[in-house]
Design a protein around this motif. Structure first.
Motif, PDB file in Angstrom:
ATOM      1  N   CYS A 254      69.895  20.191  51.737  1.00  0.00           N
ATOM      2  CA  CYS A 254      70.166  19.304  50.361  1.00  0.00           C
ATOM      3  C   CYS A 254      70.451  17.971  50.848  1.00  0.00           C
ATOM      4  N   ASP A 255      70.580  17.386  49.603  1.00  0.00           N
ATOM      5  CA  ASP A 255      70.751  15.956  49.782  1.00  0.00           C
ATOM      6  C   ASP A 255      72.202  15.395  49.736  1.00  0.00           C
ATOM      7  N   SER A 256      73.138  16.527  49.787  1.00  0.00           N
ATOM      8  CA  SER A 256      74.460  16.172  50.430  1.00  0.00           C
ATOM      9  C   SER A 256      74.421  15.627  51.823  1.00  0.00           C
ATOM     10  N   LEU A 257      73.301  15.893  52.774  1.00  0.00           N
ATOM     11  CA  LEU A 257      73.318  15.406  53.801  1.00  0.00           C
ATOM     12  C   LEU A 257      72.549  13.935  53.825  1.00  0.00           C
ATOM     13  N   PRO A 258      73.279  12.962  54.297  1.00  0.00           N
ATOM     14  CA  PRO A 258      72.732  11.460  54.016  1.00  0.00           C
ATOM     15  C   PRO A 258      71.284  11.335  54.674  1.00  0.00           C
TER      16      PRO A 258
END
Length: 452
Positions: free
Chosen positions: A127-131
């Motif tokens: 998901c986009d919580s990973l930079p």
């Protein structure tokens, strides 16, 4: 690691796993009102390699690939519908997964954490919580926006446009705005400003195909002949398109402006900025009714009392009784509702685990066998994956609470100790309290200007 539901982030379809269990790949959605419908737009994707299969990887269409990665590799891609260029997104992560372990990029989710070890599974959430993932999504979004703006400019400058009006035999040659403005002025059909539309030919082809198939452009109902359709659209004021129909989103530039935001969200932000300097005036605000849908059938009600009564009378299900019997807290109620929603959607009786061919069949079985109140062991439904809604607009979840406003049950708080105040040294407290000094200072005469 972030714990979330591994089966709530993909496409809005139900797929059959090798074990015969349905997999819900995206939160479902109820109709917004009793008479509304949820449009379904089909999308054809190019063949794409799997992000985890070894070389040479098999090629899949998008939906099949998502199913394959979920069932075979336990990989879940969050908000996949917001990825602007899905093939390039998968190719990028295929390369990265070949360089480093998947656990370096994905959150690990363990399901059925309180169950036996053989029933526990680990899923990987990308998901986009990973930079790195966020940067990739933004880059793909920016590139798509640039392509859309270039296409829009070409259509603005194109003077070879030629088309006949959808509502009359008049033909138009030149810029597309001539036809769009004509339909607004002469026929009251407004699809928005010409400069806000992209892929105009495809847009008009889509609308023309619906009219040729005798379908209303707003409500999508089909009629027996053109005259009946024209009368319907005129009387019902349906000579317009439905703004909530996601099929039309790709024809408006506003839907490409910001990552993860629909035109409604972008427009609401603009409206808030315009209203910042104005006084708050809610006099003309009208509350939108929140419909609650029955756990077992499609019955909807505007009040929770009505839906609770319906479920008890029609299906023999009493949520209040279960709440009191099992002392269910708020989040346990949430998980129970989501569990029941999922089981009914998958046409499976949670009381006996029997599978049926249709929702109507399983509901009839549960009513006849009185299985609506036959909950399985709490360890089955009191699981982290049921924190996440089966239907993302489930109004019933908004009505759950720790207390229904009823009086406290008898004996509540009987075991709670009550410690009284220590009044044995009340006089000493009065003498030593700092409040006493403050009162003395207030009662003393004020000092003159010459006092030291």
């Amino acid at each position: 690691k972030l714990a979330t539901c591994p089966v709530s982030c993909h496409c809005a379809t139900s797929l059959l796993s090798p074990e015969g269990q349905d997999c819900i790949l995206e939160p479902l959605s109820f109709p917004e009102g009793p008479d509304s419908s949820v449009p379904i737009a089909g999308v054809t994707a190019a063949t794409i390699p799997c992000a985890l299969c070894p070389d040479p990887p098999p090629l899949w269409e998008k939906e099949s690939l998502l199913k394959h990665m979920l069932l075979e590799h336990k990989l879940v891609i969050a908000d996949v519908r917001l990825v602007a260029d899905f093939p390039r997104y998968i190719l990028y992560w295929r390369r990265r997964f070949s360089e480093l372990p998947i656990t370096d990029f994905c959150s690990v989710i363990q399901t059925n954490s309180h169950g036996p070890a053989e029933k526990q599974e680990k899923y990987f959430l990308l998901c986009d919580s990973l930079p790195e993932d966020r940067v990739l999504r933004e880059q793909l979004q920016q590139e798509r926006l640039e392509q859309i703006l270039e296409q829009q400019q070409r259509e603005r400058d194109d003077h070879t446009f030629q088309r006949t009006c959808m509502f009359c035999p008049e033909q138009f040659t030149g810029n597309r705005s001539l036809l769009l403005n004509h339909m607004v002025k002469e026929h009251g059909f407004n699809v928005g400003l010409p400069d806000n539309i992209v892929h105009c030919d495809e847009f008009l082809d889509t609308l023309q195909a619906k009219l040729d198939s005798l379908r209303c452009l707003y409500c999508e109902k089909t009629f027996r002949d053109k005259n009946t359709l024209k009368d319907h659209m005129r009387k019902k004021l349906h000579r317009k398109i439905n703004s909530s129909n996601k099929e039309y989103d790709r024809f408006y530039v506003i839907n490409y402006l910001e990552l993860g935001k629909t035109w409604e969200e972008v427009q609401s932000e603009d409206d808030r900025e315009m209203m910042e300097d104005r006084d708050d005036d809610w006099s003309d605000w009208q509350a939108r009714p929140l419909y609650a849908v029955c756990l077992f059938c499609e019955h909807q009600s505007e009040t929770m009392d009505q839906i609770y009564t319906h479920m008890q009378d029609r299906h023999g299900f009493d949520l209040h009784k279960l709440k009191a019997e099992f002392n269910l807290k708020f989040y346990q109620q949430v998980k129970l509702v989501n569990f029941i929603r999922r089981e009914v959607h998958q046409c499976r009786c949670y009381g006996c685990q029997e599978k049926f061919d249709s929702r109507e069949a399983v509901v009839q079985h549960m009513r006849d066998a009185a299985h609506a109140m036959a909950l399985p062991p709490q360890s089955t439904w009191d699981q982290p994956q049921y924190y996440f809604p089966t239907y993302e607009n489930d109004g019933l979840l908004c009505a759950l609470s720790d207390s229904d406003g009823e009086s406290d049950p008898a004996g509540w708080g009987a075991d709670v100790p009550v410690i009284s105040e220590d009044v044995s040294t009340l006089e000493a407290l009065r003498q030593n309290s700092v409040l006493g000094h403050l009162l003395e200072d207030r009662d003393s005469p004020p000092m003159g200007p010459g006092a030291v």
